[in-house]
Design a protein around this motif. Structure first.
Motif, short mmCIF file in Angstrom:
data_model
loop_
_atom_site.label_atom_id
_atom_site.label_comp_id
_atom_site.label_asym_id
_atom_site.label_seq_id
_atom_site.Cartn_x
_atom_site.Cartn_y
_atom_site.Cartn_z
N SER A 107 -26.16 5.73 16.73
CA SER A 107 -24.80 5.77 17.29
C SER A 107 -24.78 5.55 18.80
N ASN A 108 -25.92 5.72 19.47
CA ASN A 108 -26.01 5.47 20.92
C ASN A 108 -26.34 4.02 21.25
N GLY A 109 -26.49 3.20 20.22
CA GLY A 109 -26.80 1.79 20.43
C GLY A 109 -28.29 1.49 20.55
N GLN A 110 -29.15 2.51 20.43
CA GLN A 110 -30.59 2.26 20.47
C GLN A 110 -31.00 1.52 19.20
N MET A 111 -31.93 0.58 19.36
CA MET A 111 -32.36 -0.21 18.22
C MET A 111 -33.86 -0.10 18.01
N LEU A 112 -34.23 -0.02 16.74
CA LEU A 112 -35.63 -0.04 16.31
C LEU A 112 -35.79 -1.14 15.29
N THR A 113 -36.98 -1.66 15.20
CA THR A 113 -37.26 -2.71 14.24
C THR A 113 -38.25 -2.18 13.20
N LEU A 114 -37.93 -2.40 11.94
CA LEU A 114 -38.81 -2.04 10.83
C LEU A 114 -39.42 -3.32 10.30
N LEU A 115 -40.75 -3.43 10.40
CA LEU A 115 -41.47 -4.62 9.94
C LEU A 115 -42.50 -4.26 8.89
N GLU A 116 -42.57 -5.08 7.85
CA GLU A 116 -43.64 -4.95 6.87
C GLU A 116 -44.80 -5.82 7.36
N GLU A 117 -45.95 -5.17 7.57
CA GLU A 117 -47.13 -5.87 8.08
C GLU A 117 -48.36 -5.40 7.33
N ASP A 118 -49.02 -6.32 6.65
CA ASP A 118 -50.26 -6.02 5.94
C ASP A 118 -50.13 -4.81 5.03
N PHE A 120 -48.11 -2.30 5.28
CA PHE A 120 -47.58 -1.10 5.94
C PHE A 120 -46.18 -1.40 6.46
N PHE A 121 -45.42 -0.35 6.68
CA PHE A 121 -44.06 -0.47 7.20
C PHE A 121 -44.04 0.20 8.56
N ASN A 122 -44.03 -0.63 9.59
CA ASN A 122 -44.15 -0.16 10.97
C ASN A 122 -42.80 -0.20 11.68
N ILE A 123 -42.56 0.83 12.47
CA ILE A 123 -41.33 0.92 13.24
C ILE A 123 -41.66 0.69 14.71
N TYR A 124 -40.93 -0.25 15.32
CA TYR A 124 -41.16 -0.62 16.71
C TYR A 124 -39.92 -0.35 17.56
N HIS A 125 -40.18 0.12 18.76
CA HIS A 125 -39.15 0.14 19.81
C HIS A 125 -39.57 -0.95 20.77
N GLY A 134 -46.64 4.14 4.73
CA GLY A 134 -47.28 3.46 3.60
C GLY A 134 -46.32 2.74 2.68
N ASP A 135 -45.04 3.14 2.69
CA ASP A 135 -44.08 2.40 1.88
C ASP A 135 -42.71 2.38 2.55
N TYR A 136 -41.87 1.50 2.05
CA TYR A 136 -40.56 1.28 2.65
C TYR A 136 -39.70 2.54 2.60
N GLN A 137 -39.71 3.23 1.47
CA GLN A 137 -38.85 4.41 1.32
C GLN A 137 -39.16 5.48 2.37
N GLU A 138 -40.44 5.68 2.64
CA GLU A 138 -40.82 6.66 3.67
C GLU A 138 -40.27 6.26 5.04
N ALA A 139 -40.43 4.99 5.38
CA ALA A 139 -39.97 4.49 6.68
C ALA A 139 -38.45 4.60 6.78
N ALA A 140 -37.74 4.19 5.73
CA ALA A 140 -36.28 4.24 5.74
C ALA A 140 -35.79 5.69 5.83
N SER A 141 -36.43 6.59 5.10
CA SER A 141 -36.05 8.02 5.16
C SER A 141 -36.22 8.56 6.57
N TYR A 142 -37.33 8.23 7.21
CA TYR A 142 -37.58 8.66 8.58
C TYR A 142 -36.48 8.16 9.51
N LEU A 143 -36.15 6.89 9.40
CA LEU A 143 -35.12 6.31 10.27
C LEU A 143 -33.76 6.97 10.04
#
Length: 153
Positions: A107-118, A120-125, A134-143
């Motif tokens: 809601s503050n306009g901050q953006m993160l990128t979720l990428l599938e790499e090798d 793994f599902f990595n979150i980048y600022h 290790g999986d998409y659901q874990e990464a999405a739940s965290y976000l």
């Protein structure tokens, strides 16, 4: 069990295969039109009748860690079928599954990128790795827990 000569006759029914002699009177048969680096279809056809066929990623066959199946005891029909399947496997391009690349925003306009790499599902600022999962659901739940949602275009 088919003899060396019977197996050789069956292999030679496939004009797209090229015979190459290897050590100890064994023969390899290559599919030179392969879409991959791998071209050997029949490996080490031995005068005792033993041989291997390359079936990595071919459904219905249990290959060893090199992608080979032993065809020593195969019937003529089974031998033809496995060779046909091996050639088709080398002639068919395997489509890579689409990888995930999503932008998430809070809601503050901050953006993160979720990428599938090798796998793994990595979150980048920006370019910095924040978290890996290790999986998409874990990464999405965290976000979602952190107040982010997928940014729609």
């Amino acid at each position: 069990m088919l003899t060396f000569e019977e197996k050789q006759e069956i292999i030679e029914e496939f004009p797209e295969l090229v015979k190459k002699e290897v050590s100890m009177k064994r023969l390899n048969y290559h599919y030179e039109e392969s879409l991959y680096d791998k071209t050997v279809v029949v490996q080490h056809l031995h005068p005792n009748g033993n041989a291997f066929v390359y079936v990595a990623d071919v459904e219905g066959y249990e290959a060893d860690d090199r992608g080979l199946v032993n065809v020593r005891e195969y019937s003529a029909d089974e031998f033809r079928a496995v060779i046909r399947a091996a050639i088709e496997g080398l002639a068919t391009e395997v489509e890579e599954p689409a990888t995930i690349a999503e932008t998430w925003q809070n809601s503050n306009g901050q953006m993160l990128t979720l990428l599938e790499e090798d796998g793994f599902f990595n979150i980048y600022h920006e370019v910095n790795l924040e978290e890996g999962f290790g999986d998409y659901q874990e990464a999405a739940s965290y976000l979602k827990e952190e107040g982010f949602s997928v940014k729609t275009k």
